[in-house]
Enzyme design. Structure first.
Site, PDB file in Angstrom:
ATOM      1  N   ARG A  16      -0.376  13.246  -2.442  1.00 12.25           N
ATOM      2  CA  ARG A  16       0.835  13.358  -1.678  1.00 12.25           C
ATOM      3  C   ARG A  16       1.978  12.249  -2.239  1.00 12.25           C
ATOM      4  NH1 ARG A  16      -0.946  10.529   4.158  1.00 12.25           N
ATOM      5  NH2 ARG A  16      -1.269   8.406   3.243  1.00 12.25           N
ATOM      6  N   ASN A  85      -1.472   6.144 -10.082  1.00 18.27           N
ATOM      7  CA  ASN A  85      -0.734   5.990  -8.990  1.00 18.27           C
ATOM      8  C   ASN A  85      -1.361   5.683  -7.559  1.00 18.27           C
ATOM      9  OD1 ASN A  85       1.945   7.203  -7.653  1.00 18.27           O
ATOM     10  ND2 ASN A  85       0.254   8.351  -6.721  1.00 18.27           N
ATOM     11  N   TYR A 150      -0.928  -7.047  -1.341  1.00 18.37           N
ATOM     12  CA  TYR A 150      -0.101  -6.289  -1.790  1.00 18.37           C
ATOM     13  C   TYR A 150       0.944  -6.695  -3.077  1.00 18.37           C
ATOM     14  CZ  TYR A 150       2.720  -1.830  -2.422  1.00 18.37           C
ATOM     15  OH  TYR A 150       3.581  -0.779  -3.072  1.00 18.37           O
ATOM     16  N   LYS A 154       0.165  -5.861  -7.136  1.00 17.87           N
ATOM     17  CA  LYS A 154       1.491  -5.315  -8.029  1.00 17.87           C
ATOM     18  C   LYS A 154       1.779  -6.245  -8.767  1.00 17.87           C
ATOM     19  CE  LYS A 154       1.256  -1.487  -5.888  1.00 17.87           C
ATOM     20  NZ  LYS A 154       0.970  -0.245  -6.457  1.00 17.87           N
TER      21      LYS A 154
END
Length: 245
Positions: A16, A85, A150, A154
């Site tokens: 998705r 991804n 997070y 990243k």
């Protein structure tokens, strides 16, 4: 002829959002596409739509990464493009944050990217080169106090991208990172500010005045996956409407 004609692409987190639109666009541009995820029903639907293959795949597993790359090579004869991804967002504040939540985010967002690059590189070397695109975030460019895990993950993706570009450049493998801002995907609606009804306030901070569609990120991934970006490696590509300007 499509921009990815003759290339084989493996896309993690392809069921998705950005991953699904990357699968759609890459297939339209001529690539053979293998998409992986843990969301099997959605993943199977996207694979059927694009004429590609779907594999169940936990990106934190060494064995499942090895199997995903091996199956891709078995199906299509090689691997030219890897899109790392897959990712998750969990609120992990520094003060009072839960260690298990922090580790889970690191495992998926950071370790998953490491394993993907590690497993894909030998197949790309055998192919004579390739392109790896790691999906980071604007959270990999600046601090985010409410999402400590997070943000850490990243920033790690950003650094690993540069290290991998140096290590794999002699093998004609390019490695770049994409740093999306506010993109209209399921993850956007997990952000505390969005859940609190503050999306309009966040959008007002964006110079272009809107959030982006997932396909806009896919178009940037296409550029980096294709030979159009043949002299770009070790770089950050920001797609945030000017949010970090």
């Amino acid at each position: 002829m499509g921009r990815l004609e003759g290339k084989v692409a493996l896309i993690s987190g392809g069921a998705r959002g950005q991953g699904a639109d990357e699968a759609r666009l890459f297939a339209a541009e001529g690539a053979e596409v293998v998409l992986t995820d843990v969301l099997d029903d959605e993943g199977e639907q996207v694979a059927a739509e694009v004429g590609g293959a779907y594999l169940h795949h936990d990106v934190t597993s060494e064995d499942e990464w090895a199997a995903a790359v091996a199956r891709t090579v078995e199906l299509y004869g090689g691997l030219d493009v890897l899109i790392n991804n897959a990712g998750i967002y969990v609120s992990t504040p520094l003060i009072g944050g839960n260690l298990d939540d922090y580790k889970r985010v690191i495992d998926v967002n950071q370790v998953g990217v490491f394993l993907g690059m590690r497993e894909a590189a030998p197949a790309m070397i055998e192919r004579g080169g390739g392109s790896i695109v790691n999906i980071s975030s604007v959270a990999g460019l600046r601090g985010g106090g409410g999402a400590f895990g997070y943000t850490a993950s990243k920033w790690a993706v950003r650094g690993m991208t540069k290290a991998a570009a140096v290590a794999l450049g002699p093998h004609n493998i390019r490695v770049n990172s994409i740093h999306p801002g506010l993109i209209d995907t399921a993850m956007l609606h997990q952000l505390p500010n969005v859940e609190a009804g503050n999306l309009d306030q966040m959008v007002r901070r964006i110079p272009l005045g809107r959030i982006a569609e997932a396909m806009e990120v896919a178009k940037l991934a296409l550029y980096l996956a294709s030979d159009d970006s043949e002299y770009s490696t070790g770089s950050e590509f920001i797609i945030d409407g000017g949010l970090t300007a």
